[in-house]
Design an enzyme around this catalytic site. Sequence first.
Site, mmCIF file in Angstrom:
data_model
loop_
_atom_site.group_PDB
_atom_site.id
_atom_site.type_symbol
_atom_site.label_atom_id
_atom_site.label_comp_id
_atom_site.label_asym_id
_atom_site.label_seq_id
_atom_site.Cartn_x
_atom_site.Cartn_y
_atom_site.Cartn_z
ATOM 1 N N GLY A 1 59.980 41.512 17.638
ATOM 2 C CA GLY A 1 60.945 40.847 18.625
ATOM 3 C C GLY A 1 59.846 40.153 19.556
ATOM 4 C CB VAL B 1 58.376 48.492 15.523
ATOM 5 C CG1 VAL B 1 58.405 50.065 15.227
ATOM 6 C CG2 VAL B 1 58.810 48.632 17.161
ATOM 7 C CG ASP C 1 69.242 46.823 24.758
ATOM 8 O OD1 ASP C 1 70.318 46.137 24.756
ATOM 9 O OD2 ASP C 1 68.165 46.495 23.935
#
Length: 880
Positions: A92, A97, A207
């Site tokens: 992102g 990750v 979120d």
Amino acid sequence: MTVMARALAMFDDFVDLPTTERQQALAALRDQDPALHRELARLLVYADTSSGILDRGFVATPPQTPDALRARATQAGDCIGGFTLRSLLGRGGMGEVWLAERSHDGFRQRVALKLLHIGLTHPDLKRRFQQECRILAQLSHPRIAAFIDGGISADGRPWYAMAFVEGEPLNDYVARVQPDVRARVRLLLEASEALSHAQAQLIVHRDLKPSNILVDATGHAHLLDFGIAKLLDAEDPDEHETATGLRALSPAYAAPEQVFGQRIGTATDVYALGLVLFELLSGQLPHQRRGARLEVLADLVRSEQFPAPSALLRKQPGQLTATINGAIDHDLDIIALKATQSEPERRYPNAQSFTEDLQRWLDGRPIRAQADTATYRLRKFVGRHRLAVGSAMVTVLGLIVGLALALWQADAARQARAHAEASKQQAEQALTVTTEAEARTQRVKQFMMDTFIMNDPMQAPGDRPASLADAFDQAMVRIDSLTDDPKLQVDLWDDFGEIRAGQGRFADAAVLFDKSLAQARRIYPANHPVIAEGLVNRGVVESYAGNSRAAAPYIEEAVAILDVPGAKQDQDLSNALQALAGVREAEGRRADSLAIMGRVVALTKRMQPVNELDLGVALFNYATALHNASRIDEAEPIANEAITVTRRAMGDQAPNLILMLSLKALIDYRRGRLDDAVRTNEEKLAIARKNFPAAHPWTADALVDVGFDRVEAGDTTRGIADLDAAIAMYDELGSPLVLHPLRMRALATLWEFGPKAARPFLDRGAAICTEQAITHLQCDIIRANRAGVMAMLGDGEAALVEADLALAGLAERGASEQAEQAQGLEGRARALTALGRHAEAVATQQQALTVISKWYPEGHPERKRVQKNLERIKQAREAK
């Protein structure tokens, strides 16, 4: 704002766009602002392959070129902190990750390792990344991926490792497995339980969305990605985000307070949970936000009104409808709708309460949201016929409570029958009246049931009304046809009139009260209590419209009917007397108003058993009369007692509190407790919005007070927006009470933009007073303020005429030596200054200071303002 700060603020909007749309938007931006386009394009380098696993929006200036960064990109096989990277799970705007492994003593541990991008050295990023590590380290829950380790890589990048959850996003799992409704609710319940644990640690996720809820191979949900979470106990936790213009949110699941940049709390996460519940139940979100730019998003959110999930599902034919249609009951709809209320205070307060209601639904027990709503509505209508003293019905949904009212009346009638049977004297007459009341009650009940049947698809004809509002309109037409029972018509027109008045639609209410009163006069004796009740309601509507002269004859006639020796209508008399006190106050007969209210309090306390709701209203009106008579020391404890009694009787969200808190704020302000007054006004606005979600005079009035508080505190933009919202609300209602926000808007505009910009608001107010022949103190104050503005614009002669008219009106309405008179005197002083009559101007302004000093303590802003104006006039005299 710098180019980089603007690019950071726009990043969230662009990163979620599909590639083609993003390229088109960037191309348009390049033509409009090349420098901004260049910075934003650099920030989007790492977003192209975003998987949705990572948080977005916290990006910074890459100090190196994209080619240089790619040359040093992380690869499978790299070792970070003892973990070997195996495969990329997602990328992102902030980082990557990886699935990573660590082997030790024959033990192999698999983790999800999050690594900040190379070159992202912005201080906000590192601070946010460190906060994320602290947050994860605090959490220990089987449904939250556990924090394992963290540190700095060899090339200087922060990283941390968390337990690897092997699963698929919630929406993907549901689409593949097609579970039933109960299974879907259980999945969300597991995520909500995990969130409850986080909130118990004072952590807000901020979120929540289906991609952050993974379902593992055993069918259990896990909550991921606390990347933009907030620590509620942190000191100024959002300071850096505010300074840089960063806005952390996923537009499709963001709560209104996130979109508008307001305070975030536990109810923010509840809103996202509610949207996920909508999606699980109906296969879609209840709004059209996807792909919307941030500036458009605010307008979308402001106008959103969500249908129930079951209604949304019915509009979406397909496999999902076939799978779960009919399994979404009313309680589940209520849970979803309560969780997604636009105002945080109207939602579940936290994930724990949301979780509890989901569990209660699964267990087949009554949900708390539904129970609270029913109790609240019943409590609202048990206190019927208090229009004169401040109680009001909420919305057209008052029809529902009309049924509760009918049942309550039936119970009262049964009690009256029992009492009559126990008393031989006058028993026959009492039984006759009671029997008639019971019969009419049954007809009221049937009328209400017929109204609801019109909205029941199982029983209604094909041309049934589309909404309860339509059913309300049709019901009023049906009342006209009940010619065989004129007494029932009287009751229904009166009750429906109270509902309209409770909605703030006074003109509509007046029409219904007129019909009820005219019919009552035809069928009842001239001194019948039913006629008195209709007279009070009709008079109060005139009072609310600002016309006390027109109100007085109605209310005086009602009091004459009820206030006779031996009469037993104590409650009706109390209501009429309180309405009369209000009229006397508006006429400037404050001593009469105070004496009447003293009698009302004694009368209310004499009734057995004492009704605390009635007592609270009576105490409030008495305290108001004392305040207006400048007996503040006596008024304050009685006002506080009114609030205490009302909270005890109706709870902390009682609509009557709106007016009572207005008085409390006024007393606080007058005594110089300015911060207390601001807090009280904010509480009042929250209660008003909860009780009156549509346009309503009490909500508008609360907006005026909060808005002007903000203007005085320097938050002019928000304050003026509140005042404009109040004006729009009164205009929607067609209410002359718009005079108050027009005047306050003029003052706010005067301070910020000068007299030329302020005058149109005062001119409009003066026109309303003239055209509608309003006899209200507010018209005199508008005249006084208008005189001052006219003088500032150089029209001294017209200003002096206007000021003298204002002072004459204030004297007529008993406002001499009141704070309002000071405004009239100030307007006259400005007019005299404009005419060069400085000595008279100084004397007049000095008189204004003398009056205002009686109302406000030393050092109060009002005294300072009047004193400052006096010094200016003196300087003008000396300059001459």
